[in-house]
Design an enzyme around this catalytic site. Structure first.
Site, PDB file in Angstrom:
ATOM      1  N   ASP A  29     -10.515  30.879  -2.274  1.00 40.59           N
ATOM      2  CA  ASP A  29      -8.833  31.437  -2.788  1.00 40.59           C
ATOM      3  C   ASP A  29      -8.366  31.708  -4.212  1.00 40.59           C
ATOM      4  O   ASP A  29      -9.001  30.832  -4.709  1.00 40.59           O
ATOM      5  CB  ASP A  29      -7.369  30.201  -2.072  1.00 40.59           C
ATOM      6  CG  ASP A  29      -6.564  31.435  -1.739  1.00 40.59           C
ATOM      7  OD1 ASP A  29      -5.691  31.382  -0.449  1.00 40.59           O
ATOM      8  OD2 ASP A  29      -5.812  31.845  -2.526  1.00 40.59           O
ATOM      9  N   ILE A  30      -8.209  33.016  -4.497  1.00 40.96           N
ATOM     10  CA  ILE A  30      -7.326  33.364  -5.672  1.00 40.96           C
ATOM     11  C   ILE A  30      -6.558  32.601  -6.186  1.00 40.96           C
ATOM     12  O   ILE A  30      -6.274  32.368  -7.978  1.00 40.96           O
ATOM     13  CB  ILE A  30      -7.246  34.971  -5.418  1.00 40.96           C
ATOM     14  CG1 ILE A  30      -7.776  35.093  -7.064  1.00 40.96           C
ATOM     15  CG2 ILE A  30      -5.678  35.190  -5.313  1.00 40.96           C
ATOM     16  CD1 ILE A  30      -7.862  37.263  -7.340  1.00 40.96           C
ATOM     17  N   HIS A  99      -7.586  34.310   8.952  1.00 36.78           N
ATOM     18  CA  HIS A  99      -8.879  33.938   7.886  1.00 36.78           C
ATOM     19  C   HIS A  99      -8.295  32.545   8.357  1.00 36.78           C
ATOM     20  O   HIS A  99      -6.940  32.048   8.149  1.00 36.78           O
ATOM     21  CB  HIS A  99      -7.629  34.139   6.826  1.00 36.78           C
ATOM     22  CG  HIS A  99      -6.695  34.724   5.502  1.00 36.78           C
ATOM     23  ND1 HIS A  99      -6.238  35.520   7.144  1.00 36.78           N
ATOM     24  CD2 HIS A  99      -6.109  33.981   5.779  1.00 36.78           C
ATOM     25  CE1 HIS A  99      -4.325  35.339   6.626  1.00 36.78           C
ATOM     26  NE2 HIS A  99      -4.621  34.058   5.772  1.00 36.78           N
ATOM     27  N   HIS A 101      -7.752  28.993   6.469  1.00 40.42           N
ATOM     28  CA  HIS A 101      -7.334  28.156   4.184  1.00 40.42           C
ATOM     29  C   HIS A 101      -8.346  27.083   5.120  1.00 40.42           C
ATOM     30  O   HIS A 101      -8.031  26.138   6.397  1.00 40.42           O
ATOM     31  CB  HIS A 101      -5.978  27.710   4.890  1.00 40.42           C
ATOM     32  CG  HIS A 101      -5.417  29.013   4.214  1.00 40.42           C
ATOM     33  ND1 HIS A 101      -5.180  29.230   2.870  1.00 40.42           N
ATOM     34  CD2 HIS A 101      -4.998  29.989   5.072  1.00 40.42           C
ATOM     35  CE1 HIS A 101      -4.792  30.500   2.660  1.00 40.42           C
ATOM     36  NE2 HIS A 101      -3.872  31.076   4.384  1.00 40.42           N
TER      37      HIS A 101
HETATM   38  P1  AMP Z   1      -2.087  33.893   3.957  1.00 43.72           P
HETATM   39  O1  AMP Z   1      -0.616  33.506   3.014  1.00 43.72           O
HETATM   40  O2  AMP Z   1      -2.436  33.183   4.807  1.00 43.72           O
HETATM   41  O3  AMP Z   1      -2.073  34.829   4.876  1.00 43.72           O
HETATM   42  O4  AMP Z   1      -3.454  33.787   2.820  1.00 43.72           O
HETATM   43  C1  AMP Z   1      -3.758  34.580   2.145  1.00 43.72           C
HETATM   44  C2  AMP Z   1      -4.338  34.334   1.265  1.00 43.72           C
HETATM   45  O5  AMP Z   1      -5.051  35.245   0.512  1.00 43.72           O
HETATM   46  C3  AMP Z   1      -3.709  33.206   0.549  1.00 43.72           C
HETATM   47  O6  AMP Z   1      -4.177  32.303   0.047  1.00 43.72           O
HETATM   48  C4  AMP Z   1      -4.050  33.981  -1.285  1.00 43.72           C
HETATM   49  O7  AMP Z   1      -3.878  33.451  -2.633  1.00 43.72           O
HETATM   50  C5  AMP Z   1      -5.520  34.235  -0.903  1.00 43.72           C
HETATM   51  N1  AMP Z   1      -5.922  36.092  -1.262  1.00 43.72           N
HETATM   52  C6  AMP Z   1      -5.026  36.826  -1.722  1.00 43.72           C
HETATM   53  N2  AMP Z   1      -5.933  37.950  -2.737  1.00 43.72           N
HETATM   54  C7  AMP Z   1      -7.699  37.234  -2.572  1.00 43.72           C
HETATM   55  C8  AMP Z   1      -8.489  37.738  -3.550  1.00 43.72           C
HETATM   56  N3  AMP Z   1      -8.403  38.731  -3.145  1.00 43.72           N
HETATM   57  N4  AMP Z   1      -9.547  36.405  -3.487  1.00 43.72           N
HETATM   58  C9  AMP Z   1      -9.261  35.352  -2.868  1.00 43.72           C
HETATM   59  N5  AMP Z   1      -8.053  35.505  -1.796  1.00 43.72           N
HETATM   60  C10 AMP Z   1      -7.056  36.241  -2.436  1.00 43.72           C
END
Ligand code: AMP
Length: 113
Positions: A29-30, A99, A101
């Site tokens: 995760d970023i 996704h 986590h």
């Molecule tokens: P959610 O809020 O459950 O939809 O989770 C989306 C997740 O995607 C968040 O934890 C973000 O930090 C992560 N995210 C968004 N863009 C990226 C990216 N380019 N690379 C890795 N993780 C990302």
């Protein structure tokens, strides 16, 4: 408009990939919320748990087994971890591509925020 995860699958934007097979992809995760924070996604663009069909049962089961193996591979299985699938607006989902986590490396609290 492809989601950010679709763009990662298509290699249009970089990601720190920790696992990949024909059906799914896992990357860090970023914006990590724990020392280990990995996202596991199916390569097929399924928007959320709510968009799963009965025909996706094998894929859904497989994602759980990949989470199990990833936790072992990342060395967090023994201490424990949390798996979160935010779904929809009230669930806190911000990217409309299913996704999981995988969060680990610190004790988790309950209830979640
Ligand atoms: P959610 O809020 O459950 O939809 O989770 C989306 C997740 O995607 C968040 O934890 C973000 O930090 C992560 N995210 C968004 N863009 C990226 C990216 N380019 N690379 C890795 N993780 C990302």
């Amino acid at each position: 408009m492809p989601t950010v995860f679709q763009r990662i699958i298509d290699r249009e934007i970089p990601a720190d990939i920790v696992y990949e097979d024909d059906d799914c992809l896992a990357f860090r995760d970023i914006s990590p919320q724990a020392p280990t924070h990995v996202l596991l996604i199916p390569k097929r663009p399924i928007a959320s748990i709510d968009a799963l069909s009965d025909e996706d049962a094998a894929l859904a089961g497989r994602l759980f087994l990949v989470i199990r193996d990833l936790a072992r591979q990342l060395g967090v299985a023994e201490a424990g971890y949390r798996v979160v699938v935010n779904t929809g607006s009230n669930g806190g989902q911000t990217v409309e591509h299913l996704h999981f986590h995988l969060l680990a490396g610190r004790p988790m609290t309950w209830p979640p925020g």
